[in-house]
Design a protein around this motif. Structure first.
Motif, mmCIF file in Angstrom:
data_model
loop_
_atom_site.group_PDB
_atom_site.id
_atom_site.type_symbol
_atom_site.label_atom_id
_atom_site.label_comp_id
_atom_site.label_asym_id
_atom_site.label_seq_id
_atom_site.Cartn_x
_atom_site.Cartn_y
_atom_site.Cartn_z
ATOM 1 N N HIS A 155 -7.593 -0.444 5.325
ATOM 2 C CA HIS A 155 -6.528 0.118 5.992
ATOM 3 C C HIS A 155 -7.185 1.721 6.036
ATOM 4 O O HIS A 155 -8.379 1.915 5.783
ATOM 5 N N HIS A 159 1.617 3.859 1.780
ATOM 6 C CA HIS A 159 2.030 4.555 2.821
ATOM 7 C C HIS A 159 3.566 4.864 3.095
ATOM 8 O O HIS A 159 4.231 3.976 2.423
ATOM 9 N N ASP A 178 5.871 4.393 5.131
ATOM 10 C CA ASP A 178 6.824 3.622 5.650
ATOM 11 C C ASP A 178 6.623 2.040 4.918
ATOM 12 O O ASP A 178 7.366 1.166 5.114
ATOM 13 N N HIS A 179 6.015 2.392 3.614
ATOM 14 C CA HIS A 179 6.179 0.956 2.800
ATOM 15 C C HIS A 179 6.497 1.567 1.493
ATOM 16 O O HIS A 179 7.154 0.466 0.694
ATOM 17 N N ASP A 217 -0.110 -3.489 6.097
ATOM 18 C CA ASP A 217 -1.041 -2.952 7.513
ATOM 19 C C ASP A 217 -2.603 -3.162 7.120
ATOM 20 O O ASP A 217 -2.721 -3.188 5.790
ATOM 21 N N HIS A 229 0.831 -0.937 -0.027
ATOM 22 C CA HIS A 229 0.086 -0.018 -0.037
ATOM 23 C C HIS A 229 1.083 1.452 -0.212
ATOM 24 O O HIS A 229 2.150 1.064 0.224
HETATM 25 ZN ZN ZN Z 1 0.095 1.878 6.557
#
Ligand code: ZN
Length: 461
Positions: free
Chosen positions: A152, A86, A88-89, A174, A84
């Motif tokens: 999410h 975000h 941090d990904h 997540d 996804h």
């Molecule tokens: Zn996330």
């Protein structure tokens, strides 16, 4: 829990988290056989000091995963699969793609966000492949995969169902199980059930909110809270949130439309994410509902809603500048209402508190999570959600990911409640290899080598 589809009786399958274990951010995982290697996610993290030091330099500092293990094996690198959009990904993808050429597979919105990131940071040439849920992709000799839709706080969040010579791995990014997602696209639990019936080798599952009982509330609740709080005021309203919370942006726009306010965005990444999501049709924006800072300023205060970045107290953010009176368009003051629609990244308590004090000092009212619990909901599943996916996958082995050491241990506790033995649950650290191998007619798992990882930090301009 029989694991089928064993083709190669002498080989191995390794699962190696290069980031995301115990620290929540900087997610990156490796799945590797003798022939092929696949990476899942490639996110950034934030240094500890940046959280407490107000120093400008530290604030622009990001951490990226140590790619050296993958770079040393790039001949067999087949794909980067992204769950996804975000930070941090996806945040470290530009740095990864500057080192190695590899196709990136992901869903449509995530692809858009990655492209926008590459446009800014490079490299210019990259192979981004958009997938929908029904496509199966073969990767080299040993892997194939498909995406499974989950919910999410951002649309197009997917789990990866990776078929390997040792069985299927379900790797969630997540997720929560939102019963009423804004885009009306529910988590595809049935697909996980189906895999579970056929036999899953490993479930690598989000575990961040495992200590919370029950189910994670729907994202929709936040919109209701916005409506209730904004309805009470005649002054200007500011909402600060994570810049990648696309679902949250949608709810703010909807509430503004319902209450006769127009919306503007302040903060570069917030504006950029908004544009990508709107252009791809992931945000429904009524005509003239969203306008420029300058145009909004000229409206009566009761018609203004400003979405601003800076919910983590960053000193360079739009929100902080507004509080200090340094923002080019907006200066906070008497009669303004500021909603903090996010929770805190651990370590940011102090800067956020400082920012909120500053806002109160200039006469504006602050509402945050502790006073109004439904001003933010977690994008992560609570215990019941995690258990539901655990039951559906019915995996032979479990590895909680994306959690703190405490939440990973709590996830293990939940698993024991479903008769998992300790030797089926792996609480890994970054760099710790989990290895599957064939032994006397069945697949077994053991801890393999621990790879030494270095810390790489980058100062963003
Ligand atoms: Zn996330």
């Amino acid at each position: 829990m029989e694991v089928n589809h064993i083709k190669n009786q002498s080989g191995y399958l390794k699962f190696i988290p290069l980031g995301g274990m115990g620290e929540v951010t900087k997610n990156m995982s490796v799945y590797e056989t003798e022939n092929d290697l696949v990476v899942v996610d490639c996110g950034i993290g934030f240094p500890e000091e940046a959280a407490t030091a107000a120093a400008e330099k530290a604030e622009n500092e990001i951490l990226i995963p140590d790619f050296s293990y993958v770079l040393a094996r790039q001949k067999k690198l087949r794909a980067l699969i992204v769950t996804h959009g975000h930070e941090d990904h996806i945040g470290a993808i530009p740095y990864f793609l500057k080192k190695v050429r590899v196709p990136v597979y992901t869903a449509r919105l995530t692809a858009g966000l990655i492209r926008s990131k590459l446009k800014e940071k490079g490299p210019k040439k990259a192979e981004i492949k958009e997938l929908n849920e029904d496509q199966r992709i073969n990767l080299g000799r040993d892997f194939s995969f498909e995406l499974i839709r989950l919910t999410h706080s951002i649309p197009d969040t997917m789990a990866v169902a990776l078929t390997t010579p040792f069985g299927v791995v379900i790797h969630t990014g997540d997720f929560k199980l939102d019963p009423t997602p804004l885009d009306r696209r529910l988590s595809e639990l049935g697909k996980i059930d189906e895999y579970g019936r056929r036999g899953v080798l490993l479930l690598a599952s989000d575990s961040l909110r495992s200590e919370r009982e029950g189910s994670s509330p729907s994202e929709r609740i936040v919109g209701e809270t916005f409506f209730r709080e904004i309805q009470k005021t005649r002054g200007r309203v500011f909402i600060t949130m994570f810049s990648s919370d696309i679902s949250r942006i949608q709810q703010a726009i909807d509430v503004a439309a319902a209450l006769g306010r127009e919306v503007t965005l302040a903060g570069l990444s917030l504006e950029r994410n908004f544009e990508v999501a709107r252009d791809l049709g992931y945000l429904a924006v009524p005509k003239k509902q969203v306008t420029t800072n300058e145009k909004l300023k000229k409206l009566p205060v009761s018609k203004q809603l400003i979405l601003a970045s800076g919910a983590q107290g960053q000193t360079n953010s739009a929100m902080a500048k507004m509080a200090r009176g340094e923002h080019r368009a907006f200066k906070l003051g008497q009669g303004d209402l500021v909603l903090f629609s996010s929770d805190l990244i651990p370590g940011n308590e102090e800067p956020v508190q400082r920012l909120q004090e500053q806002i109160r000092k200039v006469g504006a009212k602050v509402l945050h999570l502790e006073e109004v619990p439904e001003i933010h909901v977690s994008g992560h599943g609570y215990a019941e959600d995690l258990k539901r996916v655990m039951q559906a996958a019915h995996a032979a082995y479990l590895a909680p990911i994306g959690g703190t050491p405490e939440s990973m241990a709590e996830y293990a506790k939940l698993a024991r409640g479903y008769n998992y033995r300790d030797d089926q649950i792996f609480l890994l650290e970054n760099g710790q290899t989990l290895e599957f191998y064939f032994h006397q007619g069945r697949t077994e798992a053991k801890l393999g080598e621990k790879i030494e990882l270095k810390e790489f930090s980058i100062i963003q301009k």
